[in-house]
Design an enzyme around this catalytic site. Structure first.
Site, short mmCIF file in Angstrom:
data_model
loop_
_atom_site.label_atom_id
_atom_site.label_comp_id
_atom_site.label_asym_id
_atom_site.label_seq_id
_atom_site.Cartn_x
_atom_site.Cartn_y
_atom_site.Cartn_z
N ASP A 42 0.84 -1.21 0.00
CA ASP A 42 0.00 0.00 0.00
C ASP A 42 0.87 1.26 0.00
O ASP A 42 0.36 2.37 -0.02
CB ASP A 42 -1.02 -0.02 1.15
CG ASP A 42 -0.38 -0.04 2.53
OD1 ASP A 42 0.86 -0.15 2.62
OD2 ASP A 42 -1.12 0.06 3.53
N SER A 43 2.20 1.05 -0.04
CA SER A 43 3.12 2.18 -0.26
C SER A 43 2.79 2.85 -1.59
O SER A 43 3.22 3.98 -1.83
CB SER A 43 4.57 1.69 -0.25
OG SER A 43 4.73 0.60 -1.13
N GLU A 176 9.87 -3.71 9.78
CA GLU A 176 10.16 -2.40 9.17
C GLU A 176 10.89 -1.50 10.16
O GLU A 176 10.37 -1.15 11.21
CB GLU A 176 8.86 -1.73 8.68
CG GLU A 176 9.14 -0.36 8.06
CD GLU A 176 8.07 0.16 7.13
OE1 GLU A 176 7.13 -0.58 6.79
OE2 GLU A 176 8.18 1.34 6.73
O1 KIV Z 1 3.62 -1.02 1.57
C1 KIV Z 1 4.74 -1.51 1.36
O2 KIV Z 1 5.33 -1.37 0.29
C2 KIV Z 1 5.33 -2.31 2.43
C3 KIV Z 1 6.77 -2.65 2.30
C4 KIV Z 1 7.60 -1.47 2.40
C5 KIV Z 1 7.16 -3.71 3.24
O3 KIV Z 1 4.68 -2.63 3.37
#
Ligand code: KIV
Length: 259
Positions: A42-43, A176
């Protein structure tokens, strides 16, 4: 158990697990040649949509991007992030996770949190939905994004959360920005693989946001290594295209149709 999930678990202590995020087919098909696990994170909310927080990412957006990623992923394990508020209780989580699994044909989902989400993880696992955990910085709910494990109490809580997630049936856990010694301790004390982002080489595998790795984002996080500046390469190509169009060097006869 899903064979691909089993393969990831079996890699612990044997070989490092290579993971990256992907948000669309063309990038995913390249990553699929090298990755063990591809995460539709969700990044994408901040990377693609400039959202201030991943809280704004909806289930529909995750499903649409995941459908595109699915087209490019043939061999890697494909995991999709459940967005904020879509797993607020076991019933809602199950309904939404089933929808994600069905619509995107992904191999499993990732949820942020520890003790608070244990009943949710158990419900999904009981319903044969593979779950990846996520502890340390929790972008969906944390207000401050500084590394975790500075204080003893915080370290103990994170370690305990990983043990609870393992017991609940999670097949792997993202750490993280977890302090180096703590990530070592967690990795040694649980049997499922830890996947680090900003959590040192002590983890069983690593994950990065693909746009950070190829130089397509503005992010300057300490834990990111930019392997190529792809934005410079695109800039050069588009600049050349502009010049050739203006000078009438493109298109040539070979690019045109003739009866
Ligand atoms: O949302 C994301 O891309 C993530 C990763 C950074 C682990 O959770």
């Amino acid at each position: 158990m899903n064979i691909k999930v089993k393969k990831i678990i079996n890699k612990k202590k044997k070989s490092k697990i290579v993971c990256l995020t992907a948000y669309s087919k063309n990038v995913a098909s390249i990553l699929d040649r090298y990755c063990d696990l591809i995460l539709v994170g969700d990044s994408l909310g901040s990377v693609l949509y400039n959202y201030k927080s991943t809280k704004e990412v909806t289930l529909d957006v995750m499903i649409n991007h995941s459908k595109s990623v699915r087209l490019g992923v043939k061999k890697s394990l494909m995991i999709v992030d459940m967005p904020y508020n879509t797993y607020r209780n076991p019933k809602v989580a199950l309904k939404n996770a089933k929808l994600v699994m069905k619509k995107t044909r992904c191999d499993g989902v990732k949820l942020e949190g520890g003790k608070k989400i244990i009943s949710i993880v158990k419900t999904l696992v009981k319903n044969k939905i593979p779950v990846m955990g996520h502890v340390g910085i929790l972008p969906q709910t944390d207000k401050k994004f500084s590394f975790k494990g500075k204080k003893l109490r915080e370290s103990e809580k994170i370690l305990n959360d990983t043990k609870l997630l393992e017991k609940a049936g999670a097949f792997s856990i993202v750490l993280e920005c977890v302090e180096t010694k703590l990530s070592k301790k967690i990795t040694e004390q649980i049997k499922i693989p830890t996947i680090g982002i900003g959590s040192s080489a002590n983890c069983d595998g690593q994950v990065l946001v693909i746009d950070d790795l190829i130089g397509m984002s503005e992010n300057k996080f300490k834990f990111v290594k930019k392997y190529v500046d792809i934005s410079k390469i695109i800039d050069g190509a588009v600049k050349k295209y502009k010049s050739e169009v203006q000078k009438k060097q493109f298109p040539q006869a070979k690019h045109s149709f003739k009866n």
